[in-house]
Write a protein that holds these residues in place. Structure first.
Motif: not given
Length: 377
Positions: A46, A48, A264-265, A267, A345-346, A349, A357, A376
């Motif tokens: 993941q 970040i 990839i979100l 935020i 938001k997590i 995802v 993210m 996360y």
């Protein structure tokens, strides 16, 4: 006969394994970087990402390694011919270039580092994509030495044009991205707005997807300083009720044309504050009153205002507070993200199994908003 076949099989297997080890050792000796994958290249990890603007360098006070896998330096500006902008006026250095070359930016030793190249000027962008092959070649020739010098392992192209684009321009942009990708030795990430999925903007995400490794979906600024009514900057829900679009709808639209692991979100770590006509949420705003409200500033304001309390809006799952300005006799409304909004938001995802993210921007956060990321990560 059967035993002989088994022995031959094991001999061939061991021989192949030995040859593979020898080949890997040879490659490492010749080019140690050739088989080292950055976090942005590991599909099962993941991602970040924290965007670090040049104006916040030296002002951030956290150990981001407990939250992030990657820091993206924001950034350098590209000119229409593909060259990096070094001066805004004769004798006046472009600030992103100046911050990088003056030594203000120090690559993180604990995180991967990325370089972001930016343009938001429509005329510059139109010129840039008018000759995709040559301008991409120029850009890469200028940034490759920078990437190597600072150990940047990902190139992020943030080419933002909110105007409608012709089909020719869209094709040229895709060709530009394809050419850039063919000339770099790192991963390639682009940034896009969810509205690029439903409007004929410059970025055709379905067409460009094969040439990029990741796409940061910038699911924020659904309300902005010039909005006529107050509201959430990144509403999780509320489509068709409070807004035309929301974060979850944007994800769903993206999944129609993009692989989930490439998304990839984006935020936000900020919201907006407006002067409003009434104390009712989503009230009409006073023109020109909108300003950025970082999570850090709102956190500090709440700590100093005994009579102020924040509430969570049901549909957007974003916090807001309303107070009356005694001096100027006006109402103020602030919609902003906090730790609970980040957790929402997590959850998205995780729900859609996205690639990770990205936070805009480091320096806007208060003391608690990033805490949900620990679990996360």
């Amino acid at each position: 006969m059967k035993i002989k076949s088994i022995l031959v099989f094991f001999f061939v297997t061991i021989l192949g394994f030995t040859f593979t080890l020898l080949l890997l050792n040879y490659l490492v000796d010749k080019n140690p970087k050739s088989i080292i994958l950055s976090p942005l290249q590991k599909q099962n990890k993941q991602h970040i990402i924290g965007f670090l603007p040049y104006w916040f360098i030296g002002k951030t006070d956290k150990d981001y390694s407990q939250y992030l896998t990657n820091i993206t330096y924001f950034g350098l500006t590209v000119e229409g011919d593909g060259k990096i902008q070094k001066y805004t006026n004769p004798g006046e250095a472009e600030p992103g270039w100046q911050a990088l070359n003056s030594g203000k930016f120090t690559p993180s030793k604990n995180l991967q580092n990325s370089l972001l190249i930016f343009s938001g000027d429509p005329d510059t962008i139109n010129e840039l994509v008018s000759e995709p092959a040559s301008h991409a070649a120029t850009l890469v020739s200028q940034i490759n030495p920078i990437m190597e010098q600072y150990g940047f392992t990902d190139l992020n192209l943030d080419i933002e044009n909110v105007l409608y684009a012709s089909e020719s321009a869209r094709l040229h942009f895709t060709a530009f991205i394809k050419e850039v990708k063919s000339r770099i030795n790192t991963t390639l990430t682009i940034d896009a707005s969810p509205t690029d999925l439903i409007k004929s903007r410059l970025i055709n995400l379905e067409a460009v997807e094969p040439y990029v490794d990741y796409i940061v979906l910038m699911t924020y600024d659904y309300h902005y300083p010039g909005s006529q009514v107050s509201g959430a900057v990144a509403p999780v829900g509320g489509v068709g009720i409070d807004s035309e679009f929301d974060v979850e709808t944007g994800i769903q639209k993206a999944l129609e044309v993009l692989p989930k692991n490439k998304i990839i979100l984006g935020i936000p770590l900020y919201g907006y504050e407006w002067e409003t006509l009434t104390d009712y949420p989503r009230s009409a705003t006073l023109p020109g009153s909108g300003i950025t409200a970082s999570n850090k500033r709102v956190e500090e304001f709440l700590a100093s205002c005994a009579s102020c309390s924040a509430q969570i809006e049901a549909n957007s799952q974003e916090s807001y507070l309303i107070y009356y300005d005694q001096e100027y006799k006006t109402y103020h409304q602030i919609f902003y993200p906090d730790a609970q909004a980040v957790q929402e938001k997590i959850d998205l995802v995780k729900k859609y199994k996205l690639g990770g993210m990205a936070f805009w921007a480091l320096g806007y956060e208060g003391q608690t908003i990033l805490e949900p990321v620990k679990t996360y990560k």
